[in-house]
Every structure is written in structure tokens, then in C-alpha cells.
Design a protein around this motif. Structure first.
Motif, PDB file in Angstrom:
ATOM      1  N   LEU A 107       0.935  -1.276   0.400  1.00  0.00           N
ATOM      2  CA  LEU A 107       0.089   0.139  -0.241  1.00  0.00           C
ATOM      3  C   LEU A 107       0.848   0.964   0.044  1.00  0.00           C
ATOM      4  O   LEU A 107       0.369   2.140  -0.906  1.00  0.00           O
ATOM      5  CB  LEU A 107      -0.998  -0.165   1.330  1.00  0.00           C
ATOM      6  N   ARG A 108       2.071   1.943   0.453  1.00  0.00           N
ATOM      7  CA  ARG A 108       2.840   2.290   1.132  1.00  0.00           C
ATOM      8  C   ARG A 108       3.648   2.801  -0.301  1.00  0.00           C
ATOM      9  O   ARG A 108       3.947   4.184  -1.003  1.00  0.00           O
ATOM     10  CB  ARG A 108       4.188   1.855   1.794  1.00  0.00           C
ATOM     11  N   VAL A 109       4.338   1.406  -1.358  1.00  0.00           N
ATOM     12  CA  VAL A 109       4.781   1.521  -2.189  1.00  0.00           C
ATOM     13  C   VAL A 109       4.011   2.474  -3.104  1.00  0.00           C
ATOM     14  O   VAL A 109       3.760   2.768  -4.120  1.00  0.00           O
ATOM     15  CB  VAL A 109       5.120   0.225  -2.738  1.00  0.00           C
ATOM     16  N   LYS A 110       2.581   1.277  -3.716  1.00  0.00           N
ATOM     17  CA  LYS A 110       1.884   2.171  -4.280  1.00  0.00           C
ATOM     18  C   LYS A 110       1.333   4.095  -3.894  1.00  0.00           C
ATOM     19  O   LYS A 110       1.139   4.239  -4.948  1.00  0.00           O
ATOM     20  CB  LYS A 110       0.243   2.060  -3.526  1.00  0.00           C
ATOM     21  N   ARG A 111       1.528   4.663  -2.975  1.00  0.00           N
ATOM     22  CA  ARG A 111       0.995   6.015  -3.060  1.00  0.00           C
ATOM     23  C   ARG A 111       2.271   6.341  -3.727  1.00  0.00           C
ATOM     24  O   ARG A 111       2.281   7.544  -3.999  1.00  0.00           O
ATOM     25  CB  ARG A 111       1.361   6.380  -1.546  1.00  0.00           C
ATOM     26  N   GLY A 112       3.810   6.040  -3.250  1.00  0.00           N
ATOM     27  CA  GLY A 112       5.016   6.202  -3.989  1.00  0.00           C
ATOM     28  C   GLY A 112       4.526   6.783  -5.489  1.00  0.00           C
ATOM     29  O   GLY A 112       5.252   7.159  -6.212  1.00  0.00           O
ATOM     30  N   LEU A 113       4.223   4.981  -6.020  1.00  0.00           N
ATOM     31  CA  LEU A 113       4.150   5.113  -7.780  1.00  0.00           C
ATOM     32  C   LEU A 113       2.557   5.767  -7.687  1.00  0.00           C
ATOM     33  O   LEU A 113       3.448   6.971  -9.332  1.00  0.00           O
ATOM     34  CB  LEU A 113       3.619   3.621  -7.966  1.00  0.00           C
ATOM     35  N   ASP A 114       2.236   6.413  -7.127  1.00  0.00           N
ATOM     36  CA  ASP A 114       1.262   7.268  -7.629  1.00  0.00           C
ATOM     37  C   ASP A 114       1.046   8.796  -7.329  1.00  0.00           C
ATOM     38  O   ASP A 114       0.935   9.447  -7.953  1.00  0.00           O
ATOM     39  CB  ASP A 114      -0.500   7.192  -6.793  1.00  0.00           C
ATOM     40  N   MET A 115       2.483   9.163  -6.630  1.00  0.00           N
ATOM     41  CA  MET A 115       2.829  10.428  -6.369  1.00  0.00           C
ATOM     42  C   MET A 115       3.200  11.029  -6.767  1.00  0.00           C
ATOM     43  O   MET A 115       3.286  12.309  -7.987  1.00  0.00           O
ATOM     44  CB  MET A 115       3.463  10.279  -4.689  1.00  0.00           C
TER      45      MET A 115
END
Length: 210
Positions: A107-115
Motif C-alpha cells: 500500500l505504501r509503495v502504491k502511494r509512492g508510484l501514485d505520487m
């Protein structure tokens, strides 16, 4: 210098994410939930790490957090085949929301990709050489809701030390035209991947707002 030997991180990123988006969208996969292999996914995520580094102090917190969690997924991919298997194992072990769980790290990695996706989208929409507005919008949209006052203040201060768009492109060995193409490719592919990961969480009633 031989132009073929120049490091082109942006191109590598857009190609890797394009391949993953294509595997999610392949026609034979439309009927059932696609099993996404963890190894190529975590490798693609690792290619994004240098981008955070290029953005400097404002995103130092994101780089450190992102890199640690991508490393965990890369390590996990040696023993677990797909994102689905990884999540089901955490659900069975009742550790989904615990710090250090692979699902929480995803979930945290997904946020990084989304950023990065929002950042690229904002850069593409702007004629400005300053990255302050695109980076502020990307941070505000993706990370800010989950951060306390101290981190938000530190990030705001760091925004003044961002490279210019020209400096960023120079670090990435891209010109304006090639960068726009690769950024757009990433935005398109990443939109598919982020929606896919969100769906994995929602279909297991895990939510993504934590």
C-alpha cells in the motif's frame, strides 16, 4: 560519449510499467482477476527509486520509506509468486495492518508510484520550469492526508530546494520531447496499475485509507 551507453532511468521506468499494465489488460485476463507476478512488479518499482533521489530534500522521507518497502517486496518475491498470494498469506496470518507486513508495504509503495504519476501529470500540464507547484500538488493529493504536521512542514520547506524541470531532465538524461513521451507513458500505465492494486485491496475488504 556513446549515446547508447547513457543511463535513461525514465525510459526504463516507462517500459517496465507499460509491460505490467499490458499484462493486467491482456484480453484473455478480462474474465477473472489477473494474477500479477511479484518479481517483475517489485523490480519495476525499484526503478522509480532514483526519481525520488533526483527531487532532493523535499522527498527524502518518501525516498527512504519507499526504498525500504520496495526492498521488502523484492526480497519477498523470492519466495512468494504473486501479489494475490502475498496478500492472502497476510490475511491468513492476521497481520495486514501491522507495521512491516508485506501488504502494508505494498500500500505504501502504491502511494509512492501514485505520487510520481500525479507529479508527471502536473509537469506535463505546466509550461513552467519550476517544479514547486507540480510537486506540491502531488504531495498534497497523495501523501499529505497521511502525514502529521511535522512532516508536512518539513516537506513544505524542502519544496524551495527542488531542482528546476531543466535540471531534473538533465539528471535523467532526457530532453523535453523524450521526457514528455516517457512521462506520459508512465502516467497511462501507472493509472492502470494503481487502479488494479486498489481493486485488490477493496475486493478483500481491506480498504486503502490507512
Amino acid at each position: 560519449m556513446d549515446p547508447n551507453n547513457v543511463e535513461r532511468p525514465l525510459r526504463k521506468i516507462s517500459e517496465a510499467f507499460n509491460n505490467i499494465a499490458n499484462s493486467i489488460n491482456s484480453p484473455q485476463q478480462q474474465e477473472q482477476e489477473v494474477e500479477l507476478e511479484l518479481a517483475p512488479f517489485s523490480h519495476a518499482c525499484s526503478l522509480v527509486s532514483p526519481l525520488f533521489r533526483c527531487l532532493g530534500i523535499a522527498f527524502k522521507f518518501a525516498e527512504m520509506d519507499y526504498v525500504a518497502k520496495v526492498n521488502d517486496l523484492c526480497e519477498t518475491s523470492k519466495s512468494i509468486s504473486t501479489l494475490q498470494v502475498m496478500m492472502e498469506k497476510d490475511i491468513a496470518d492476521d497481520c495486514v495492518r501491522k507495521a512491516g507486513s508485506h501488504t502494508r508495504n505494498l500500500l505504501r509503495v502504491k502511494r509512492g508510484l501514485d505520487m510520481v504519476r500525479v507529479l508527471f501529470h502536473q509537469i506535463l500540464a505546466s509550461q513552467d520550469n519550476s517544479l514547486k507547484n507540480p510537486a506540491s500538488k502531488a504531495y498534497g493529493q497523495v501523501f499529505s492526508p497521511y502525514h502529521g504536521w511535522a512532516i508536512r512542514k518539513a516537506v513544505a520547506a524542502g519544496m524551495y530546494a527542488l531542482p528546476t524541470k531543466a535540471q531534473l531532465l538533465q539528471k535523467l538524461n532526457e530532453d523535453e520531447v523524450s521526457a514528455r513521451t516517457e512521462m506520459q507513458n508512465y502516467v497511462t500505465a501507472c493509472t492502470i496499475i494503481v487502479m488494479y492494486i486498489d481493486k485488490l485491496f477493496q475486493s478483500r475488504e481491506l480498504g486503502t485509507d490507512w
